[in-house]
Design a protein around this motif. Structure first.
Motif, PDB file in Angstrom:
ATOM      1  N   ASN A  23     -41.913  -4.126 -11.547  1.00 10.60           N
ATOM      2  CA  ASN A  23     -42.411  -4.532 -12.932  1.00 10.60           C
ATOM      3  C   ASN A  23     -43.288  -3.400 -13.628  1.00 10.60           C
ATOM      4  OD1 ASN A  23     -45.017  -4.629 -11.838  1.00 10.60           O
ATOM      5  ND2 ASN A  23     -45.096  -6.998 -11.933  1.00 10.60           N
ATOM      6  N   LYS A  55     -46.369  -2.161 -12.577  1.00 10.51           N
ATOM      7  CA  LYS A  55     -47.876  -2.280 -12.489  1.00 10.51           C
ATOM      8  C   LYS A  55     -48.356  -1.742 -11.169  1.00 10.51           C
ATOM      9  CE  LYS A  55     -47.989  -6.756 -14.890  1.00 10.51           C
ATOM     10  NZ  LYS A  55     -48.189  -8.196 -14.851  1.00 10.51           N
ATOM     11  N   ASN A  58     -48.209  -0.814  -5.616  1.00 10.71           N
ATOM     12  CA  ASN A  58     -48.057  -1.878  -6.699  1.00 10.71           C
ATOM     13  C   ASN A  58     -48.827  -3.156  -6.616  1.00 10.71           C
ATOM     14  OD1 ASN A  58     -45.925  -2.152  -4.553  1.00 10.71           O
ATOM     15  ND2 ASN A  58     -45.164  -3.825  -5.607  1.00 10.71           N
TER      16      ASN A  58
END
Length: 129
Positions: free
Chosen positions: A25, A27, A49
């Motif tokens: 994702n 992040k 992450n």
């Protein structure tokens, strides 16, 4: 799925397969993950992450990005207990190249650590077709 359009030979039938879907994702946070315990550690020289990435132990995965001089893969079981790691160091992973790996048999989640402090770092994780 079925295509109901008519051709001179009758109706067409075809299967749609979605391949190479991004699993990460994007992040990141500053920090590392200890290779002995799988616990988060403080670091301003690396990023990890934020969220666990759900994976399947029976699949091959591809990681690609412009240059991973030291990429660390951390693996966790179905209950998110730490089970092991792979450290990919030296030489770098160039943009047009891929790193393919198979997770451990009982692995259902993973995390990354990259030895860089750029929180905008982009990494692609996909299931190998």
């Amino acid at each position: 799925t079925e295509d109901k359009s008519f051709t001179p030979y009758g109706y067409c039938r075809y299967d749609v397969v979605v391949e190479n879907k991004q699993l990460f994702n994007g992040k990141w946070e500053l920090g590392d993950i200890n290779s002995s315990t799988g616990t988060n550690t403080n670091s301003t020289a690396s990023i990890r992450n934020v969220d666990f990435i759900k994976i399947n132990p029976d699949s091959k995965y591809t990681v690609s990005r412009q240059d991973i001089t030291n990429g660390k893969f951390r693996f966790y079981d179905k209950d998110k207990n730490y089970i092991g790691y792979i450290n990919k160091g030296g030489g770098g992973l160039k943009q047009a190249q891929k790193l393919v790996f198979i997770p451990p048999n009982n692995c259902y989640y993973m995390k990354f650590v990259i030895d860089i402090s750029d929180l905008n770092y982009q990494l692609q994780l996909e299931v190998e077709p």
